[in-house]
Design an enzyme around this catalytic site. Structure first.
Site, PDB file in Angstrom:
ATOM      1  N   ASP A   1       0.866  -1.173   0.000  1.00  0.00           N
ATOM      2  CA  ASP A   1       0.000   0.000   0.000  1.00  0.00           C
ATOM      3  C   ASP A   1       0.907   1.228   0.000  1.00  0.00           C
ATOM      4  O   ASP A   1       2.098   1.131   0.297  1.00  0.00           O
ATOM      5  CB  ASP A   1      -0.874  -0.055   1.262  1.00  0.00           C
TER       6      ASP A   1
ATOM      7  N   ASP B   1      -1.805  -0.990   5.960  1.00  0.00           N
ATOM      8  CA  ASP B   1      -2.153  -0.523   7.305  1.00  0.00           C
ATOM      9  C   ASP B   1      -3.650  -0.377   7.538  1.00  0.00           C
ATOM     10  O   ASP B   1      -4.050   0.063   8.618  1.00  0.00           O
ATOM     11  CB  ASP B   1      -1.465   0.813   7.593  1.00  0.00           C
TER      12      ASP B   1
END
Length: 230
Positions: A10, A181
Site C-alpha cells: 500500500d 495498514d
C-alpha cells in the site's frame, strides 16, 4: 522452479507518510467552500479508501462542525465530482511537498529488490499520482507494477485490484504478500488468498494488530522472508 516472490505495498500510511499533503489539500477545498478547516489528526482517520471517500468525509465533518456552531446543517457546497476535481488539482502538483517516505522504507525496498523479490504498489490513490510520488523519490525502477485506484475495474477492498496488480507484476497470488495498514488492504489480501502483513507504523486500524505484524519498515524484509522463504 518456483515463481518469483512478490511484495505488494500500500502507499499512504505504509510506504509514504502522506498525511501532511493530504490534509493541506483538504483544507484548501474546505476554505474554498467557506467551511471550518480540519486538523491533520482529523484527516488521518479519513485516509485509506481513495480520494473520493477522503473528500466526502472531510466535507461531511466540516459541515457537521459548522452545523454545531450555527445550529443548522448547511447544504453540501459542491458536488462530489467538483470537490474531487478541486482536491486533485491541488494535490497532484504537490504530492511530495510535505510527504516523506517512512523511516527505513527506501532501504527495505532496495534490500528486497536485491534479494530477488518483485515489488509492486497497490493503492487506492490514482495511478498517476502514485507514479509521480515514486518518481519524485527515485523509486520507479524498483517496481514491476503500480496498481492505482483507477487502474482496474475495482479497487481495494475488492480482491480484483490486488489480483490485477499481481498479474501485472508477473507474480502469482500464492507467492505474493500484501503489506498495508488499513482494512481494505487486509480484505483485498484475504480475497486474493495472499498473506497479509500489518504496517503498525501507519495510519492503521488497531483491530488489525493481531495479524502478522511489522513494527517498522526495517522489519519488513525479515518478516516477508519468514512468510515466503526463497
Amino acid at each position: 522452479m518456483s515463481a518469483l516472490r512478490l511484495a505488494v505495498f500500500d502507499m499512504d500510511g505504509t510506504l509514504l507518510d502522506s498525511l501532511p499533503d493530504l490534509a493541506e489539500c483538504c483544507r484548501e477545498v474546505l476554505a474554498q467552500c467557506h467551511l471550518p478547516l480540519l486538523s491533520d489528526a482529523q484527516v488521518r482517520g479519513m485516509v485509506g479508501n481513495g480520494v473520493q471517500a477522503l473528500v466526502e468525509r472531510a466535507l461531511q465533518a466540516a459541515l457537521e462542525q459548522k452545523a454545531e456552531a450555527s445550529g443548522a446543517l448547511p447544504a453540501m457546497p459542491l458536488s462530489t465530482e467538483e470537490a474531487v476535481s478541486r482536491f486533485m488539482a491541488a494535490y497532484t502538483p504537490r504530492a511530495t511537498r510535505l510527504s516523506r517516505l517512512f523511516p527505513g522504507a527506501e532501504e527495505a525496498l532496495r534490500r528486497l529488490h536485491a534479494q530477488g523479490w518483485l515489488l509492486a504498489v497497490c493503492t487506492n490513490k490514482p495511478e498517476k499520482a502514485a507514479r509521480r510520488i515514486l518518481s519524485d523519490f527515485n523509486l520507479t525502477s524498483l517496481f514491476a507494477s503500480v496498481g492505482g485506484g483507477d487502474s482496474f475495474a475495482a479497487r481495494k477492498p475488492d480482491a480484483r485490484h490486488l489480483l490485477g496488480t499481481i498479474a501485472q507484476a508477473g507474480g502469482t497470488p500464492a507467492r505474493s504478500v500484501m503489506v498495508g495498514d488499513m482494512p481494505p488492504d487486509y480484505l483485498a489480501a484475504q480475497g486474493a488468498g495472499c498473506p497479509f502483513v500489518f504496517a503498525a507504523w501507519g495510519y492503521g486500524a488497531p483491530d488489525l494488530a493481531h495479524k502478522v505484524e511489522a513494527m517498522s519498515m526495517q522489519d519488513v524484509p525479515a518478516v516477508l522472508e519468514q512468510l515466503i522463504p526463497a
